[in-house]
Design a protein around this motif. Structure first.
Motif, short mmCIF file in Angstrom:
data_model
loop_
_atom_site.label_atom_id
_atom_site.label_comp_id
_atom_site.label_asym_id
_atom_site.label_seq_id
_atom_site.Cartn_x
_atom_site.Cartn_y
_atom_site.Cartn_z
N ASP A 122 0.80 -1.21 0.00
CA ASP A 122 0.00 0.00 0.00
C ASP A 122 0.84 1.28 0.00
O ASP A 122 0.30 2.38 -0.10
N LEU A 123 2.15 1.12 0.14
CA LEU A 123 3.02 2.31 0.13
C LEU A 123 3.21 2.80 -1.30
O LEU A 123 3.40 2.01 -2.23
N ARG A 124 3.21 4.10 -1.46
CA ARG A 124 3.56 4.66 -2.75
C ARG A 124 5.07 4.44 -2.97
O ARG A 124 5.85 4.51 -2.01
N PRO A 125 5.49 4.20 -4.19
CA PRO A 125 6.93 4.04 -4.46
C PRO A 125 7.74 5.22 -3.95
O PRO A 125 8.85 5.04 -3.41
N SER A 126 7.21 6.43 -4.09
CA SER A 126 7.95 7.61 -3.64
C SER A 126 8.11 7.61 -2.12
O SER A 126 9.12 8.11 -1.60
N THR A 127 7.13 7.05 -1.42
CA THR A 127 7.22 6.99 0.04
C THR A 127 8.34 6.04 0.47
O THR A 127 9.14 6.37 1.36
N PHE A 128 8.41 4.87 -0.18
CA PHE A 128 9.48 3.96 0.18
C PHE A 128 10.84 4.56 -0.14
O PHE A 128 11.79 4.42 0.65
N LEU A 129 10.97 5.22 -1.27
CA LEU A 129 12.25 5.82 -1.64
C LEU A 129 12.65 6.91 -0.64
O LEU A 129 13.83 7.07 -0.33
N ALA A 130 11.66 7.62 -0.11
CA ALA A 130 11.94 8.63 0.91
C ALA A 130 12.42 7.98 2.20
O ALA A 130 13.34 8.47 2.87
N ILE A 131 11.79 6.85 2.57
CA ILE A 131 12.22 6.11 3.76
C ILE A 131 13.66 5.63 3.57
O ILE A 131 14.50 5.76 4.47
N TRP A 132 13.94 5.07 2.40
CA TRP A 132 15.28 4.55 2.12
C TRP A 132 16.31 5.68 2.22
O TRP A 132 17.36 5.52 2.86
N SER A 133 16.03 6.81 1.61
CA SER A 133 16.96 7.93 1.64
C SER A 133 17.21 8.41 3.07
O SER A 133 18.34 8.74 3.45
N ASP A 134 16.15 8.40 3.87
CA ASP A 134 16.29 8.81 5.27
C ASP A 134 17.16 7.81 6.04
O ASP A 134 18.00 8.20 6.86
N LEU A 135 16.97 6.52 5.78
CA LEU A 135 17.80 5.51 6.44
C LEU A 135 19.28 5.67 6.06
O LEU A 135 20.17 5.52 6.90
N VAL A 136 19.52 5.97 4.79
CA VAL A 136 20.90 6.19 4.35
C VAL A 136 21.54 7.31 5.17
O VAL A 136 22.67 7.18 5.66
N ASP A 137 20.81 8.40 5.34
CA ASP A 137 21.35 9.55 6.08
C ASP A 137 21.48 9.25 7.58
O ASP A 137 22.51 9.53 8.20
N LEU A 138 20.40 8.70 8.17
CA LEU A 138 20.41 8.45 9.61
C LEU A 138 21.46 7.43 10.00
O LEU A 138 22.20 7.61 10.98
N MET A 139 21.54 6.33 9.25
CA MET A 139 22.50 5.29 9.59
C MET A 139 23.92 5.74 9.29
O MET A 139 24.87 5.38 10.01
N GLY A 140 24.09 6.54 8.25
CA GLY A 140 25.41 7.09 7.98
C GLY A 140 25.89 7.98 9.11
O GLY A 140 27.07 7.94 9.50
N GLU A 141 24.98 8.77 9.65
CA GLU A 141 25.33 9.59 10.80
C GLU A 141 25.65 8.71 12.01
O GLU A 141 26.55 9.04 12.81
N GLY A 142 24.94 7.59 12.14
CA GLY A 142 25.23 6.66 13.22
C GLY A 142 26.63 6.08 13.13
O GLY A 142 27.30 5.88 14.15
N VAL A 143 27.08 5.81 11.91
CA VAL A 143 28.45 5.33 11.72
C VAL A 143 29.44 6.39 12.19
O VAL A 143 30.43 6.10 12.88
N ARG A 144 29.18 7.64 11.84
CA ARG A 144 30.11 8.72 12.17
C ARG A 144 30.16 9.01 13.66
O ARG A 144 31.22 9.28 14.22
#
Length: 270
Positions: free
Chosen positions: A182-204
């Motif tokens: 039921d998720l729009r493709p754009s919604t999942f891509l936004a979630i993915w992009s957010d995870l990339v940023d949040l987890m990258g900050e977690g590494v740092r």
């Protein structure tokens, strides 16, 4: 359980500490017999995918594979021969630093084929710059399972744990029980992009921080979070407390065998 950013940070620490050096490899606990075969070899590189760590050594195609599980951890000390404290599964040491692994779910030596088999079971990792986000999106789009379950499914997305799951769903105002399809493709891509940023900050930083600047303690005039997990969060482990955004009490229930946290107002089903 440590989330994916922890393993990527650990891989960087192991490579930075021991990379290019001949290391002493032992198993004080005696449960990693293959450690002796790595003794004296040069540690080439440590890498991570999701919650799995791989350590490559010179002179062998086999790699050490570690999954920390719920209780595993690597401890680094600036001492070439510290006393063994507790159940040390694997010890790596140079002439200056020692790293002790305790309590992992897995610590084993794998052939190239066995490494590929482990990787083949895992989904795409947001911390992998070559991740195939379209593959992850397709798996989500075909599933009737709740998005909160899919985010924790390591076969779909590798590395996301309970904290990132709860927080990214809040940040995107999503009902955790929304079916993936039921998720729009754009919604999942936004979630993915957010995870990339949040987890990258977690590494740092070595911690998980997910609140936006306007919801930081200083901006809101509230005390900072006091929790052994550290980091400023919106809903994780804040059940019964007021949501930072709307004031509604944060709720919790078990989903996919883990405690899920969400705000019933901010994350209402649309």
């Amino acid at each position: 359980m440590p989330e994916g950013h922890t393993l990527h940070r650990l891989a960087l620490d192991l490579t930075g500490t021991f990379g290019g050096k001949s290391v002493r490899s032992t198993s004080p606990q005696g449960r990693f017999e293959a450690a002796a075969g790595l003794d004296g070899r040069e540690l080439v590189e440590a890498t991570a995918h999701g919650k799995h760590l791989f350590v490559a050594f010179s002179g062998t195609e086999q790699q050490a594979h570690v999954h920390l599980g719920l209780y595993g951890s690597f401890a680094f000390v600036e001492d070439p021969e510290p006393p063994v404290v507790g159940q040390v599964r694997w010890r790596l040491a140079s002439d200056r630093v020692t790293a002790d692994l305790r309590g992992p779910t897995a610590c084993e030596l794998l052939t190239p084929g066995e490494v590929e088999a482990v990787l083949a079971r895992l989904g795409e990792d947001p911390l992998d710059p070559d991740a195939d986000v379209e593959r992850a999106a397709a798996l989500v789009a075909r599933s009737r399972a709740p998005i909160a379950t899919l985010l924790m499914d390591q076969r779909v997305i590798a590395g996301v744990g309970n904290v990132y799951r709860a927080e990214v769903l809040f940040r995107h105002r999503l009902d955790p029980k929304t079916p993936g399809r039921d998720l729009r493709p754009s919604t999942f891509l936004a979630i993915w992009s957010d995870l990339v940023d949040l987890m990258g900050e977690g590494v740092r930083t070595g911690r998980i921080d997910t609140v936006r600047p306007e919801h930081e303690p200083e901006a809101m005039g509230r005390p900072p979070r006091e929790d052994d997990h550290g980091g400023e969060v919106y809903v994780y482990r804040r059940d019964g407390r007021p949501c930072h955004v709307c004031g509604t009490k944060v709720r919790t229930e078990v989903l996919a065998a883990r405690n899920l946290f969400w705000c019933p107002r901010c994350q209402r089903r649309r």
